[in-house]
Design a protein around this motif. Structure first.
Motif, PDB file in Angstrom:
ATOM      1  N   GLU A  51      -8.174   0.871   4.834  1.00  0.00           N
ATOM      2  CA  GLU A  51      -8.006   2.227   4.027  1.00  0.00           C
ATOM      3  C   GLU A  51      -9.171   2.544   3.366  1.00  0.00           C
ATOM      4  O   GLU A  51      -9.827   1.499   2.912  1.00  0.00           O
ATOM      5  CB  GLU A  51      -6.802   2.006   2.897  1.00  0.00           C
ATOM      6  CG  GLU A  51      -5.468   1.569   3.589  1.00  0.00           C
ATOM      7  CD  GLU A  51      -4.231   1.234   2.597  1.00  0.00           C
ATOM      8  OE1 GLU A  51      -4.407   1.271   1.680  1.00  0.00           O
ATOM      9  OE2 GLU A  51      -3.317   0.970   3.336  1.00  0.00           O
ATOM     10  N   SER A  85       0.935  -1.381  -0.149  1.00  0.00           N
ATOM     11  CA  SER A  85      -0.181   0.003   0.064  1.00  0.00           C
ATOM     12  C   SER A  85       0.881   1.349   0.092  1.00  0.00           C
ATOM     13  O   SER A  85       1.855   1.448   0.751  1.00  0.00           O
ATOM     14  CB  SER A  85      -0.839  -0.025   1.368  1.00  0.00           C
ATOM     15  OG  SER A  85      -1.184   1.357   1.688  1.00  0.00           O
ATOM     16  N   TYR A 117      -7.613   9.885   0.158  1.00  0.00           N
ATOM     17  CA  TYR A 117      -7.364   8.302   0.547  1.00  0.00           C
ATOM     18  C   TYR A 117      -6.669   8.356   1.923  1.00  0.00           C
ATOM     19  O   TYR A 117      -6.021   8.743   2.240  1.00  0.00           O
ATOM     20  CB  TYR A 117      -6.329   8.007  -0.331  1.00  0.00           C
ATOM     21  CG  TYR A 117      -6.851   7.841  -1.847  1.00  0.00           C
ATOM     22  CD1 TYR A 117      -7.935   7.127  -2.260  1.00  0.00           C
ATOM     23  CD2 TYR A 117      -6.050   8.502  -2.968  1.00  0.00           C
ATOM     24  CE1 TYR A 117      -8.445   7.019  -3.634  1.00  0.00           C
ATOM     25  CE2 TYR A 117      -6.609   8.412  -4.265  1.00  0.00           C
ATOM     26  CZ  TYR A 117      -7.598   7.992  -4.524  1.00  0.00           C
ATOM     27  OH  TYR A 117      -8.057   7.751  -5.856  1.00  0.00           O
ATOM     28  N   TRP A 118      -7.474   7.533   2.715  1.00  0.00           N
ATOM     29  CA  TRP A 118      -7.277   7.695   4.174  1.00  0.00           C
ATOM     30  C   TRP A 118      -6.523   6.335   4.705  1.00  0.00           C
ATOM     31  O   TRP A 118      -7.245   5.266   4.541  1.00  0.00           O
ATOM     32  CB  TRP A 118      -8.299   7.814   4.865  1.00  0.00           C
ATOM     33  CG  TRP A 118      -8.423   8.435   6.663  1.00  0.00           C
ATOM     34  CD1 TRP A 118      -8.961   7.671   7.174  1.00  0.00           C
ATOM     35  CD2 TRP A 118      -7.864   9.407   7.117  1.00  0.00           C
ATOM     36  NE1 TRP A 118      -8.597   7.677   8.635  1.00  0.00           N
ATOM     37  CE2 TRP A 118      -8.086   9.055   8.355  1.00  0.00           C
ATOM     38  CE3 TRP A 118      -7.143  10.500   6.595  1.00  0.00           C
ATOM     39  CZ2 TRP A 118      -7.305   9.942   9.408  1.00  0.00           C
ATOM     40  CZ3 TRP A 118      -6.666  11.234   7.549  1.00  0.00           C
ATOM     41  CH2 TRP A 118      -6.828  11.060   8.962  1.00  0.00           C
ATOM     42  N   GLY A 119      -5.577   6.525   5.513  1.00  0.00           N
ATOM     43  CA  GLY A 119      -5.287   5.385   6.264  1.00  0.00           C
ATOM     44  C   GLY A 119      -4.705   5.633   7.640  1.00  0.00           C
ATOM     45  O   GLY A 119      -4.289   6.747   7.823  1.00  0.00           O
ATOM     46  N   SER A 166      -1.421  -1.613   9.432  1.00  0.00           N
ATOM     47  CA  SER A 166      -2.667  -0.828   9.316  1.00  0.00           C
ATOM     48  C   SER A 166      -3.716  -0.987  10.597  1.00  0.00           C
ATOM     49  O   SER A 166      -3.619  -1.988  10.965  1.00  0.00           O
ATOM     50  CB  SER A 166      -3.388  -1.127   8.029  1.00  0.00           C
ATOM     51  OG  SER A 166      -4.723  -0.326   8.119  1.00  0.00           O
ATOM     52  N   LEU A 175      -0.139   4.078   1.011  1.00  0.00           N
ATOM     53  CA  LEU A 175      -0.293   4.633   2.310  1.00  0.00           C
ATOM     54  C   LEU A 175       0.504   4.280   3.357  1.00  0.00           C
ATOM     55  O   LEU A 175       0.860   4.887   4.432  1.00  0.00           O
ATOM     56  CB  LEU A 175      -1.782   4.490   2.785  1.00  0.00           C
ATOM     57  CG  LEU A 175      -2.928   5.437   1.749  1.00  0.00           C
ATOM     58  CD1 LEU A 175      -4.138   5.058   2.122  1.00  0.00           C
ATOM     59  CD2 LEU A 175      -2.486   6.655   1.637  1.00  0.00           C
TER      60      LEU A 175
END
Lengths: 225, 341
Positions: free
Chosen positions: A141, A93, A123-125, A137, A95
């Motif tokens: 995401e 990823s 785009y959020w993580g 994580s 992120l």
């Protein structure tokens, strides 16, 4: 471990080689010129280490989210190289790599990542750096409006990525109280993709060339679907 | 030399292997038509997303079919333009990277050169020089072909491409996407004598085309006739027939004129519209009446395919042309800008 990683998901275009516990990276800011540069960067790293593609143990790439075209380019380049050399592929990823990069630079262990996804979204993580110094994580995401971002409760998050620039007021009003700093100008870098990929490879998390696929997060790309 | 060809310029993924001694060893095309049908046209982002899923599996399939291992490929050819940039990029990145990892040369092929050379895959193949009519959804061009890479534009459409006019008129007639072949099917039941459409730009010298007026003519005819039509379906078929006849006649007139102007005896047709049966019949009759010869690709190679890319790439690679370690596909690219072989 000999692993070559690339990222072309944003304005930066980078390649990194892990070889004998050392890591070398080539990075260029080359918007819309990734196709001219990426294979050259990969070749330069291999030349320097006196390696050929077939000598590698694995290939890795930043699989997204990011520019659709950019993540597809990285995917296609890695698919081709991996197929031809019969190498396994690790998809990382962008992120997660962004969070890993923030840990590398600043040592922060709780990192929120936001990339400008345009159309009023990010785009959020959310990532925590684990005991092995690897970004893990801690929430799925997603792509969403800045007002919709969610994060696990704690007060010492560090924010990284272009989303913190594009939607500074929106993000600040929602999560400002949990942030103790931001870097809105950091790029995803292949060296961070490589670090995460090496660990994933050791853990058996790899696919064949055909299994290398982009992750767009935004799957609604037409109006009347 | 054995060349792997990759075509991803629009909504077809095409892969093929061409061998200089043994000819075409394998060829496979995957069409995305069903994906785009619900939108009434190609959605570029969806096209790109599908190419990245389909291209590599199709490459493996073609290699398996030809009973070849990767080490038996001597070069890679990929479509480098013109076309949808995101779609082109998938095939270009994958193809260039494959060649890099295989350590063989790669070449970016001009999509229209692929079409133009496709008739040379047939037996008998035309000798140079010839006139080429490239006629598809994106292009209508008459080209004087002296040799590979020695092209002179004789004329082209000043507005819609012939295939585009087919598709738009089909939409007017209420036919499903992609409408061109559907319109041709409907025209078979049409009465050729009921309506007569103009033959645009044939009443003056020159080799340019204009097809956008024909779709308007079709729309006006439909609106005029439909309210009083006893058999609406027959009226649609009659309009389809009149439209098709007008396009075919116009293409025939201009091709005949191009042969006279250049002094060439051979004509080749390529591109999606060159699969049209009525066009082939009329063109054959008209050109053989002038003691000329017409050549076509097999119907499968009229539309986008990997075979023509492998073949065009083979010609350029065997002439020593190849790409440096990069891929720079172009949405727009003039055929006339290509270097000679």
């Amino acid at each position: 471990m000999k692993l070559l990683a690339i990222d072309t998901s944003g304005d930066a275009c980078s390649a990194a080689l892990i070889f004998d516990n050392s890591i070398e990276q080539r990075l260029e800011i080359a918007p819309r010129r990734h196709g001219e540069r990426i294979l050259m960067l990969m070749q330069a790293l291999l030349d320097e280490a006196e390696l050929q593609v077939i000598d590698l143990d694995a290939l890795a790439f930043g699989c997204g989210p990011g520019s659709f075209t950019g993540v597809r380019m990285a995917t296609a380049v890695i698919q081709g190289a991996a197929f031809a050399a019969n190498l396994p592929v690790v998809a990382i990823s962008t992120l997660a790599a962004l969070a890993q990069g923030q840990f590398r630079r600043g040592g922060q262990r709780h990192v929120l990542t936001a990339l400008d996804a345009r159309m009023g979204e990010v785009y959020w993580g959310c990532f925590t750096i684990d005991n092995n110094d690897l970004a893990v994580s801690c929430a799925a995401e997603r792509v969403c409006a800045p007002s919709q971002v969610a994060l696990p409760k704690r007060a010492d998050w560090f924010g990284v990525g272009s989303g913190f620039n594009a939607y500074a007021p929106e993000l600040s009003s929602v999560i400002g109280h949990s942030l103790h700093g931001i870097d809105p100008f950091a790029h995803c870098e292949a060296q961070d993709v490589a670090v995460l990929a090496a660990a994933a490879f050791d853990a058996g998390q790899y696919v064949s060339a055909e299994g290398a696929m982009p992750v767009y997060l935004r799957d609604q790309v037409t109006r009347c679907q | 030399m054995r060349v792997l060809g990759i075509e991803t310029s629009c909504d077809e993924t095409g892969i093929a292997i061409y061998d200089g001694e043994r000819g075409l060893l394998a060829d496979a095309v995957y069409s995305q038509t069903a994906i785009h049908a619900q939108y009434g046209g190609v959605v570029p982002e969806l096209a790109s997303r599908d190419h990245i899923r389909k291209t590599l599996p199709l490459i493996r399939q073609v290699l398996d079919h030809a009973e070849l291992t990767a080490t038996q490929i001597d070069g890679v050819a990929f479509t480098a333009g013109p076309g949808l940039i995101g779609a082109l990029l998938v095939g270009a990145a994958l193809g260039r990277s494959l060649a890099w990892s295989w350590n063989v040369p790669a070449i970016g092929v001009h999509h229209m050169e692929g079409h133009l050379l496709a008739p040379l895959l047939e037996t008998p193949a035309p000798n140079f020089p010839f006139v080429a009519l490239l006629v598809s959804g994106g292009h209508t061009q008459l080209i004087d072909v002296q040799a590979i890479g020695r092209y002179r534009l004789l004329g082209e459409s000043v507005d819609d491409a012939a295939g585009e006019a087919f598709d738009k008129t089909a939409k007017i007639l209420g036919l499903p996407y992609p409408g061109g072949p559907e319109l041709a099917k409907l025209a078979e039941r049409g009465d050729a004598t009921r309506f007569r459409f103009p033959r645009p730009m044939t009443d003056r010298p020159g080799l340019n085309f204009s097809f956008s007026g024909l779709k308007t003519f079709a729309l006006n005819t439909l609106q005029q006739e439909l309210p009083s039509a006893i058999d609406a379906e027959q009226t649609r078929a009659d309009i389809a027939r009149a439209f098709e006849d007008a396009v075919v006649d116009t293409l025939v007139i201009k091709c005949r004129r191009a042969l006279r102007e250049t002094g060439h005896r051979r004509l080749i047709l390529a591109g999606g519209v060159s699969a049209n049966q009525r066009l082939r019949e009329r063109m054959n009759a008209a050109i053989s009446a002038e003691r000329g010869e017409v050549f076509y690709p097999r119907p499968l190679f009229c539309t986008d395919n990997g075979a023509m890319i492998a073949f065009a790439g083979w010609h350029r690679l065997t002439a020593g042309q190849y790409e440096s370690l990069q891929f720079t596909p172009r949405a727009r690219w003039q055929l006339m800008d290509l270097p000679p072989v």
